[in-house]
Design an enzyme around this catalytic site. Structure first.
Site, PDB file in Angstrom:
ATOM      1  N   ASP A   1      34.189  43.178  39.117  1.00 57.51           N
ATOM      2  CA  ASP A   1      35.450  42.837  39.784  1.00 57.51           C
ATOM      3  C   ASP A   1      35.876  41.442  39.314  1.00 57.51           C
ATOM      4  OD1 ASP A   1      37.562  42.391  41.471  1.00 57.51           O
ATOM      5  OD2 ASP A   1      36.609  43.307  43.201  1.00 57.51           O
TER       6      ASP A   1
ATOM      7  N   ASP B   1      29.644  47.656  39.233  1.00 54.45           N
ATOM      8  CA  ASP B   1      31.092  47.490  39.223  1.00 54.45           C
ATOM      9  C   ASP B   1      31.407  46.033  38.939  1.00 54.45           C
ATOM     10  OD1 ASP B   1      33.942  48.319  39.949  1.00 54.45           O
ATOM     11  OD2 ASP B   1      33.586  46.735  41.412  1.00 54.45           O
TER      12      ASP B   1
ATOM     13  N   TYR C   1      47.447  47.004  45.746  1.00 58.49           N
ATOM     14  CA  TYR C   1      47.753  46.406  47.047  1.00 58.49           C
ATOM     15  C   TYR C   1      47.849  44.901  46.849  1.00 58.49           C
ATOM     16  CZ  TYR C   1      42.642  46.795  46.703  1.00 58.49           C
ATOM     17  OH  TYR C   1      41.345  46.795  46.251  1.00 58.49           O
TER      18      TYR C   1
ATOM     19  N   GLU D   1      38.588  38.888  38.593  1.00 60.74           N
ATOM     20  CA  GLU D   1      39.960  38.572  39.001  1.00 60.74           C
ATOM     21  C   GLU D   1      40.375  37.185  38.498  1.00 60.74           C
ATOM     22  OE1 GLU D   1      40.648  39.459  43.168  1.00 60.74           O
ATOM     23  OE2 GLU D   1      39.124  41.020  43.122  1.00 60.74           O
TER      24      GLU D   1
END
Length: 608
Positions: free
Chosen positions: A380, A378, A450, A382
């Protein structure tokens, strides 16, 4: 998203101040021997740095070395480097790495460790002999055997075959390890394991023992799934994805371990785990906290299998616990997640040579010590071509190029996923990268729906951090789950490749007098680990929900105002996700849930 976690992870760190060197021994020299010398390099009261130096004082080359010593009770190694450390009670062993075991006559090597306690080592042995050079070290330990191959797999048995190890004095026998635990000792290079469970995943490796009873390093691991059987406990094939993040650093201050997934009942309800986080350094994937990942020893009561780790087993830590979890719950798939808020700064360099980055990631995932643990990777990041903790300027095509390189390297049989922004504002983070083009190379997106609003805006207005839909008075357009999902669909991402994100925590302000959203505040509400954030398991009792807005809950208690999801709002979000045709849901992260897995259950029930 992704909390600044390194404060916790630093408990296992190595960056410590150095004080004066204090020698413990000055060993005598021997013409045909070797010596091991210890020094305490630094002592800062609550811990110390120790160093061992191994020197070949003989006339022939040493091909490997093993240093053993005893510490008094209360003194232990917490982390180390340039050697593989293990322990059995107060007895400690350090073995050479693959690259520093050979010492020519006159050559030396130094390895070190951080420790706690005030004791000094005693009873030193080097390759089974004296450390002071007065006796010749024992013969070298055997090499690792070849990685086993599996054949004749049935419902209850498997035949294993491996290539022989080598040793200067000869091989005595081999230990066969199933899931890191010895199940047999044989003299040949084949073994048939019986009494297995149908339709179950197993992992095997072997290690050799020489005629001096020295054991060498373990071989690589081979994954085996027995034939037959049902689907086992947990979701059935074709079910919606229910994925949770497990944090590497949670084993420290949060005291949350893989076994908690079992005791909470969550393991039978999830489908996937993202192990967070691997680091991205110098354009490459790398393990972050090696102690937590594969060295931390678990006692029998802490372990998923109920069997204590031993000092000489080839894999410990979270990775071994995940291996045991998969053996117990064969339906669970585990992905290694790289990046996160703290480590995303490394993706810019990785994108400059996406093929090399992908190759490095596969090397980590397929490390022979834990190759059977991970089913995919995965990413991630950001955020690509946008700002997170740092700002990236790789361009809109970088994320697609990186995703394409990963698929090319890993092939079709690995899961490749990505956690992505949920900023659907006009010209926002979703617009900054080619998420539509990259989707063809990925199995799904974890859409981080979120952290839209929080106490980084100290004076408010108060707003839910994870609104499902927009509402009158929302502080910023496009900051809600429905808009994010709609925008990603419009960019060509199939609904089935989108997972809705759920936070197992709340975000809050203090100095708030208004119960409804939109109130003013004076700053962040106090939290257990960080101001402005708190686990659901705490908030459900300390500040129960007083209302809902935008499909999520909020709570006003005293001068504090919090927003978070409850089982009831999660049920509503899961119904919405199914109606949208989404692939399922994911959450950050397990330790925020109650001890009986209340929120995991809500997701599982809602997705049925």
């Amino acid at each position: 998203m992704r909390f600044r976690h390194k404060a916790a992870a630093a408990l296992a760190g190595l960056a410590l101040p150095l004080a004066g060197m204090v020698g413990l021994a000055s060993p005598a020299q021997a013409a045909t021997s070797a010596t091991a010398t210890y020094t305490k390099a630094s002592d800062w009261g609550s811990g110390f740095e120790g160093r061992w130096t191994v020197k070949n004082t003989g006339t022939t080359t040493i091909s490997s070395w093993t240093v053993e010593w005893d510490f008094p009770s209360g003194t232990s190694v917490t982390s180390g480097w340039d050697a593989d450390f293990s322990s059995a009670g107060t007895h400690w062993t350090a073995k050479n790495k693959s690259w520093n075991g050979t010492l020519a006559p006159g050559a030396s090597v130094t390895f070190g460790f951080n420790g706690t306690g005030s004791g000094s080592p005693t009873g030193c042995k080097l390759n089974g002999g004296s450390c002071d050079g007065t006796s010749v070290p024992g013969d070298a330990a055997p090499s690792a055997p070849g990685t086993p191959t599996a054949s004749d797999i049935t419902d209850t048995s498997v035949k294993l075959t491996w290539s022989a190890a080598t040793d200067d004095k000869g091989i005595k026998n081999y230990d066969v390890l199933r899931g890191g635990t010895k199940v047999a000792t044989v003299t040949g290079t084949t073994y048939t394991d019986t009494g297995l469970t149908a339709g179950t995943d197993y992992s095997y490796s072997v290690q050799a023992r020489d005629t001096a009873d020295q054991t060498g390093p373990a071989s690589g691991s081979v994954a085996v799934r027995t034939t037959g059987g049902g689907t086992g406990p947990g979701p059935q094939p074709g079910a919606k994805v229910n994925l949770g993040y497990f944090t590497e650093w949670g084993v420290y201050g949060r005291n949350y371990h893989v076994k908690n997934l079992v005791t909470s009942g969550s393991a039978s309800k999830i489908t996937h785990i993202n192990y967070a986080f691997g680091n991205v350094k110098n354009g490459q994937c790398t393990v972050d906290d090696t102690y937590a990942a594969y060295d931390k020893a678990y006692t029998a009561d802490q372990s998923v299998s109920g069997v204590a780790d031993t000092w000489d087993q080839p894999l410990r830590g979270n990775f071994n616990q995940l291996r045991q979890l998969k053996a117990k719950y064969p339906h669970i798939k585990v992905l290694y997640s790289f990046g996160g808020w703290t480590y995303s700064g490394g993706f810019g360099q990785a994108a400059q040579n996406a093929a090399a980055f992908a190759k490095s990631c596969k090397a980590v995932v397929e490390d022979p010590r834990w190759a059977d643990v991970f089913d995919g990777i995965d990413i991630d990041w950001e955020y690509p071509n946008a700002c997170g903790l740092t700002c990236d300027t790789s361009g809109p095509a970088a994320f697609k190029n990186l995703s394409q390189a990963l698929r090319a390297e890993f092939g079709p049989n690995y899961l490749i996923t990505a956690a992505i922004t949920a900023d659907a504002s006009s010209g926002g983070k979703i617009d900054a990268a080619d998420y539509g083009g990259a989707a063809q190379y990925l199995d799904w997106y974890n859409v981080m729906t979120y952290d839209y609003f929080g106490a980084w805006d100290k004076t408010g207005p108060t707003a839910p951090h994870s609104p499902l839909t927009s509402y009158s008075g929302i502080p910023k357009a496009g900051f809600n789950s429905a808009d994010a999902i709609a925008k990603l669909k419009a960019k060509g991402v199939p609904a089935s490749k989108l997972l809705l994100g759920i936070g197992f925590y709340g975000r809050g302000w203090t100095g708030v007098t208004q119960s409804a959203p939109g109130g003013t505040a004076t700053g962040a509400a106090p939290g257990t680990y960080e101001a402005g954030i708190e686990d659901y398991k705490v908030l459900k009792s300390s500040c129960p929900a007083t209302g809902t807005v935008g499909g999520t809950a909020y709570a006003h208690c005293g001068s504090n105002w919090w927003s978070y999801d409850t089982p009831a709002t999660i049920a509503g979000k899961m119904t919405w996700a199914k109606n949208q045709g989404l692939g399922g849901a994911f959450f950050w992260e397990f330790s925020g849930d109650t001890s009986n897995g209340e929120l995991v259950s809500a997701i599982s029930n809602g997705l049925k």
